[in-house]
Design a protein around this motif. Sequence first.
Motif, short mmCIF file in Angstrom:
data_model
loop_
_atom_site.label_atom_id
_atom_site.label_comp_id
_atom_site.label_asym_id
_atom_site.label_seq_id
_atom_site.Cartn_x
_atom_site.Cartn_y
_atom_site.Cartn_z
N GLY A 25 -54.15 0.40 4.60
CA GLY A 25 -54.43 0.14 6.02
C GLY A 25 -55.27 1.28 6.57
O GLY A 25 -54.86 2.44 6.52
N ASN A 28 -56.10 1.83 13.21
CA ASN A 28 -55.92 2.95 14.13
C ASN A 28 -55.20 4.12 13.47
O ASN A 28 -55.66 5.26 13.51
CB ASN A 28 -55.09 2.50 15.34
CG ASN A 28 -55.81 1.44 16.14
OD1 ASN A 28 -56.95 1.63 16.53
ND2 ASN A 28 -55.16 0.32 16.37
N LYS A 49 -57.12 -4.83 3.97
CA LYS A 49 -57.21 -6.26 3.65
C LYS A 49 -58.66 -6.57 3.26
O LYS A 49 -58.92 -7.20 2.25
CB LYS A 49 -56.78 -7.08 4.87
CG LYS A 49 -56.66 -8.52 4.58
CD LYS A 49 -55.97 -9.20 5.73
CE LYS A 49 -55.66 -10.63 5.37
NZ LYS A 49 -54.88 -11.28 6.40
N VAL A 84 -49.72 -0.18 7.83
CA VAL A 84 -49.91 -1.60 8.16
C VAL A 84 -48.70 -2.05 8.98
O VAL A 84 -47.71 -1.33 9.08
CB VAL A 84 -50.05 -2.48 6.89
CG1 VAL A 84 -51.32 -2.13 6.12
CG2 VAL A 84 -48.84 -2.33 5.99
N THR A 109 -44.10 2.61 10.16
CA THR A 109 -44.09 1.38 10.97
C THR A 109 -43.12 1.47 12.14
O THR A 109 -42.07 2.10 12.08
CB THR A 109 -43.68 0.16 10.12
OG1 THR A 109 -42.37 0.37 9.61
CG2 THR A 109 -44.64 -0.08 8.99
N GLY A 149 -45.12 8.04 12.24
CA GLY A 149 -45.20 6.94 13.19
C GLY A 149 -44.71 7.30 14.58
O GLY A 149 -44.63 6.43 15.44
N LEU A 151 -46.05 9.43 16.89
CA LEU A 151 -47.07 9.64 17.92
C LEU A 151 -48.03 8.46 17.89
O LEU A 151 -48.21 7.83 16.85
CB LEU A 151 -47.89 10.91 17.63
CG LEU A 151 -47.15 12.23 17.51
CD1 LEU A 151 -48.17 13.36 17.32
CD2 LEU A 151 -46.30 12.50 18.74
N SER A 152 -48.67 8.18 19.02
CA SER A 152 -49.73 7.18 18.99
C SER A 152 -50.85 7.73 18.11
O SER A 152 -50.98 8.95 17.93
CB SER A 152 -50.26 6.93 20.40
OG SER A 152 -50.95 8.08 20.86
N1 LIG Z 1 -51.73 2.61 16.18
C1 LIG Z 1 -50.82 3.49 16.52
O1 LIG Z 1 -50.94 4.20 17.56
C2 LIG Z 1 -49.59 3.68 15.66
C3 LIG Z 1 -48.79 4.81 15.85
C4 LIG Z 1 -47.65 4.95 15.07
C5 LIG Z 1 -47.32 4.00 14.12
N2 LIG Z 1 -48.13 2.92 13.96
C6 LIG Z 1 -47.75 1.91 12.96
O2 LIG Z 1 -48.79 1.90 11.98
C7 LIG Z 1 -48.95 0.57 11.48
C8 LIG Z 1 -50.43 0.20 11.60
O3 LIG Z 1 -50.80 0.21 12.97
P1 LIG Z 1 -52.34 0.24 13.39
O4 LIG Z 1 -52.39 0.34 14.86
O5 LIG Z 1 -53.07 1.26 12.57
O6 LIG Z 1 -52.78 -1.22 12.94
P2 LIG Z 1 -54.25 -1.81 12.86
O7 LIG Z 1 -55.22 -0.96 13.58
O8 LIG Z 1 -54.13 -3.24 13.22
O9 LIG Z 1 -54.61 -1.71 11.29
C9 LIG Z 1 -53.91 -2.45 10.34
C10 LIG Z 1 -54.53 -2.21 8.99
O10 LIG Z 1 -53.74 -2.96 8.06
C11 LIG Z 1 -54.65 -3.57 7.15
N3 LIG Z 1 -54.03 -4.74 6.54
C12 LIG Z 1 -53.61 -5.89 7.14
N4 LIG Z 1 -53.13 -6.75 6.21
C13 LIG Z 1 -53.27 -6.13 5.02
C14 LIG Z 1 -52.99 -6.49 3.69
N5 LIG Z 1 -52.45 -7.68 3.39
N6 LIG Z 1 -53.26 -5.61 2.71
C15 LIG Z 1 -53.80 -4.40 3.00
N7 LIG Z 1 -54.09 -3.97 4.24
C16 LIG Z 1 -53.84 -4.85 5.23
C17 LIG Z 1 -55.83 -3.93 7.99
O11 LIG Z 1 -56.92 -4.19 7.11
P3 LIG Z 1 -58.38 -4.54 7.68
O12 LIG Z 1 -58.97 -3.23 8.10
O13 LIG Z 1 -59.09 -5.14 6.52
O14 LIG Z 1 -58.17 -5.49 8.82
C18 LIG Z 1 -55.98 -2.68 8.84
O15 LIG Z 1 -56.75 -1.70 8.17
C19 LIG Z 1 -48.01 -0.33 12.30
O16 LIG Z 1 -46.84 -0.57 11.55
C20 LIG Z 1 -47.69 0.51 13.54
O17 LIG Z 1 -46.39 0.25 14.05
C21 LIG Z 1 -49.25 2.73 14.70
#
Ligand SMILES: NC(=O)c1ccc[n+]([C@@H]2O[C@H](COP(=O)([O-])OP(=O)(O)OC[C@H]3O[C@@H](n4cnc5c(N)ncnc54)[C@H](OP(=O)(O)O)[C@@H]3O)[C@@H](O)[C@H]2O)c1
Length: 238
Positions: A25, A28, A49, A84, A109, A149, A151-152
């Motif tokens: 993944g 963000n 993905k 992811v 997550t 996980g 912090l944002s």
């Molecule tokens: N964003 C935050 O501020 C934050 C903070 C703390 C924790 N988290 C946690 O981190 C996780 C990801 O959050 P995010 O905001 O970074 O999500 P995101 O921006 O939506 O990114 C998700 C990533 O997952 C990849 N993905 C989706 N399906 C997949 C698969 N089948 N195989 C491999 N990769 C796959 C996507 O690939 P593509 O690039 O090809 O679409 C993308 O790179 C979540 O569980 C969230 O709770 C996020």
Amino acid sequence: MKKGSVSGRLNAARKGVELTTAIIGVGNLGSVLARHLVAGDERVVLAAKDESHAEALAEQLAPLARAASVEYAIATADVVVFAVWLDTVKELIAQDASFLENKVVVDPTNPFGFDENGQVFRTLPEGQSSGSVVASLLPAGAHYVKAFGTLSAEMLARNANRTPRRAALFYATDDDEAAATVERLIRAAGFEPFKVGGVDTAVRFEMPGGDLHQHRLNGEVLDLDQARAAIHPKEVPA
Ligand SMILES: NC(=O)c1ccc[n+]([C@@H]2O[C@H](COP(=O)([O-])OP(=O)(O)OC[C@H]3O[C@@H](n4cnc5c(N)ncnc54)[C@H](OP(=O)(O)O)[C@@H]3O)[C@@H](O)[C@H]2O)c1
């Protein structure tokens, strides 16, 4: 010393011994983490993905970063970070369980989603952590740790190598190897590691609801002293 042996893998948790971290993944969170680890001289293999997303980031972060398919990234790494969404983690563990044997698995997550009005809702029952769900799905030989996980992604990006006091990152694990490894990675990423406890404490720093998640700390990013005070609020004089 072989990396596959127990002592070899504990040794690999020390700075200076080569370690490869797969970041599955590159959205963000995964992209920020990849940048921080590479800035801290860690080797990463990136997967998404859409493989072209991982390739684009790997190109920017080369030579310490390369891109691969999810399966190849997991199979060739020492550490796997699932950056992811929780449902995707479940799918990937089901597909690639055998490759996760003996790996340190890092789980950032948070169990939430957005409804049609953009409002955050909890995707697991109250009191159940995504940490407990992910840990329960892993093969017995995997080394699970909840980390990265709290912090944002934006605050994670802005607070690496903070001065004059580094920011702390909470983690939870029941596994010594996972603890040693994640401490190395948290330091490499520019933060100070702080163990809250075993996997049963993960619920305290997941969003929504966790009292140690940045959202419940009014957005504050704590240093080590503040982190210590936050986990034992009753011990701090009023
Ligand atoms: N964003 C935050 O501020 C934050 C903070 C703390 C924790 N988290 C946690 O981190 C996780 C990801 O959050 P995010 O905001 O970074 O999500 P995101 O921006 O939506 O990114 C998700 C990533 O997952 C990849 N993905 C989706 N399906 C997949 C698969 N089948 N195989 C491999 N990769 C796959 C996507 O690939 P593509 O690039 O090809 O679409 C993308 O790179 C979540 O569980 C969230 O709770 C996020």
